[in-house]
Design a protein around this motif. Sequence first.
Motif, mmCIF file in Angstrom:
data_model
loop_
_atom_site.group_PDB
_atom_site.id
_atom_site.type_symbol
_atom_site.label_atom_id
_atom_site.label_comp_id
_atom_site.label_asym_id
_atom_site.label_seq_id
_atom_site.Cartn_x
_atom_site.Cartn_y
_atom_site.Cartn_z
ATOM 1 N N SER A 101 43.611 52.203 25.890
ATOM 2 C CA SER A 101 44.021 52.011 27.285
ATOM 3 C C SER A 101 43.672 50.601 27.727
ATOM 4 O O SER A 101 42.964 49.868 27.023
ATOM 5 C CB SER A 101 43.277 52.999 28.193
ATOM 6 N N GLY A 102 44.134 50.274 28.945
ATOM 7 C CA GLY A 102 43.824 48.968 29.504
ATOM 8 C C GLY A 102 42.344 48.810 29.787
ATOM 9 O O GLY A 102 41.742 47.782 29.471
ATOM 10 N N ALA A 103 41.765 49.839 30.394
ATOM 11 C CA ALA A 103 40.329 49.754 30.723
ATOM 12 C C ALA A 103 39.516 49.485 29.460
ATOM 13 O O ALA A 103 38.598 48.654 29.459
ATOM 14 C CB ALA A 103 39.882 51.047 31.389
ATOM 15 N N GLU A 104 39.869 50.173 28.387
ATOM 16 C CA GLU A 104 39.117 49.978 27.147
ATOM 17 C C GLU A 104 39.342 48.587 26.541
ATOM 18 O O GLU A 104 38.438 48.019 25.929
ATOM 19 C CB GLU A 104 39.520 51.036 26.118
ATOM 20 N N PHE A 223 42.180 36.496 30.030
ATOM 21 C CA PHE A 223 43.346 36.878 30.835
ATOM 22 C C PHE A 223 43.621 38.369 30.631
ATOM 23 O O PHE A 223 43.843 38.817 29.496
ATOM 24 C CB PHE A 223 44.593 36.082 30.415
ATOM 25 N N ASP A 224 43.586 39.110 31.723
ATOM 26 C CA ASP A 224 43.981 40.513 31.704
ATOM 27 C C ASP A 224 45.481 40.553 31.952
ATOM 28 O O ASP A 224 45.951 40.382 33.078
ATOM 29 C CB ASP A 224 43.199 41.269 32.792
ATOM 30 N N GLU A 225 46.231 40.748 30.869
ATOM 31 C CA GLU A 225 47.705 40.819 30.990
ATOM 32 C C GLU A 225 48.180 42.243 30.753
ATOM 33 O O GLU A 225 49.273 42.487 30.238
ATOM 34 C CB GLU A 225 48.356 39.828 30.013
ATOM 35 N N ILE A 226 47.343 43.180 31.138
ATOM 36 C CA ILE A 226 47.660 44.589 30.903
ATOM 37 C C ILE A 226 48.915 45.009 31.671
ATOM 38 O O ILE A 226 49.739 45.770 31.170
ATOM 39 C CB ILE A 226 46.416 45.444 31.240
ATOM 40 N N GLN A 227 49.061 44.482 32.873
ATOM 41 C CA GLN A 227 50.268 44.793 33.656
ATOM 42 C C GLN A 227 51.314 43.673 33.556
ATOM 43 O O GLN A 227 52.506 43.922 33.522
ATOM 44 C CB GLN A 227 49.885 45.040 35.118
ATOM 45 N N CYS A 228 50.856 42.422 33.517
ATOM 46 C CA CYS A 228 51.822 41.312 33.624
ATOM 47 C C CYS A 228 52.267 40.772 32.259
ATOM 48 O O CYS A 228 53.141 39.900 32.205
ATOM 49 C CB CYS A 228 51.261 40.190 34.493
#
Length: 401
Positions: A101-104, A223-228
């Motif tokens: 998952s993204g959180a992980e 960079f958190d690109e989990i959504q973008c």
Amino acid sequence: MNYSDLEKKYIFQTYKRNPVLFVKGKGKYLWDDKGKKYLDFFSGLSVCSVGHCHPKVVEAIKKQSEKLIHTSNLYYLKPQIELAKMLSGMFFGGKVFFSNSGAEANECAIKLARKWGSINKNVKNKAGRYEIIAFNDSFHGRTIATLSATGQKKFHKDFNPFLSGFKFAEFNNIASVKKQITGKTCAILIEPVQGEGGINIAEKGFLKELRKICDKNKLLLIFDEIQCGLGRTGKMFAYENYGVEPDILTIAKSLGGGLPIGATVAKPNIADTLKYGDHGSTFGGNPVCCSAAIEVLKIVSNKKLLKNIKEVGEYFILKLKGLQNKHSSIIKDVRGIGLMIGIELKIEGKGIVSKCLEKGLLINCTQDKILRFLPPLIINRKDVDTVIDILDDVLNAQTSV
Ligand code: PLP
């Protein structure tokens, strides 16, 4: 009992669900249990980017699940290695840690940054560094560590105490970032485009300055690109719009084409900070999920599709700005990049989302007043026109209330 009563009886009441039961999806459409068809401009929260049940993804899942569904990360797995090689080729020869998952994916990035900071000590007093600077209005996940990194009080209520070591700066404000740097800082964590926070787009100069600050102070840029990420902004990764390279990149959501998979990708010298036993996941890098993700990457890296995202995205924003002119008493702002688009309203948005649902259109509302559009990347101008007509109708009815 109907499904809504059963859901209430048997499932934790953590989601406020819309009154619809989907039973089928294909491309940009979903069908409910009564056979009603919907145009999906939400993609399961930016997950079904290549469309629902993409035939290549379905085929890959079928093939792999007939051969091998799970062993363990104590053995080698071909689809996992193949997917890591593809991601590495896209991200500076990096190495990958797979999760679910993204959180992980962010959890791994946080652990990696902390261990890196404990080794790469403060040059003056030789103390380990562990502080991470994150941003107001960010969203990084629902685990305690990723919530600790999330700059929104509403998610923190009733869950204290949080992890120490996270500081918050103002998005697009370099002076506020500089204020948060101490001798203990090891990293800066940011979404280039904040999604849940309301489609807030980082300015080019801001990300460039962040890179400089990180280089000067020997900090990691995450960079958190989990959504973008993964095509959403019209480039494979959002950072490509900025010409700024992070040291660590986190992706998830659309990576598995609907199956759960997250990935933390780091430049090789940084990735090697984590040693045997430092981190792990039972399901991370599951061969079925990896096989689906390989197909997703192949589909999204197609230059034609990336071009379509940019073109249709620009057309969509233009049309929405037209709606803004027409409904200026309701619409405050329209902003977006690629197919990650938001309308900031002057009123609450949930009524508009419900009305759109009734008319067969799926959209989302975040931060109470921001209509969020995360359509599959395969939409075209005609789909945009359909959505604009529906929104116009709904807004007309709103004005006449
Ligand atoms: N990071 C960002 C930017 C997100 O948008 C999300 C989810 O919306 C997450 C992290 C958490 O991902 P997940 O829900 O898969 O844990």
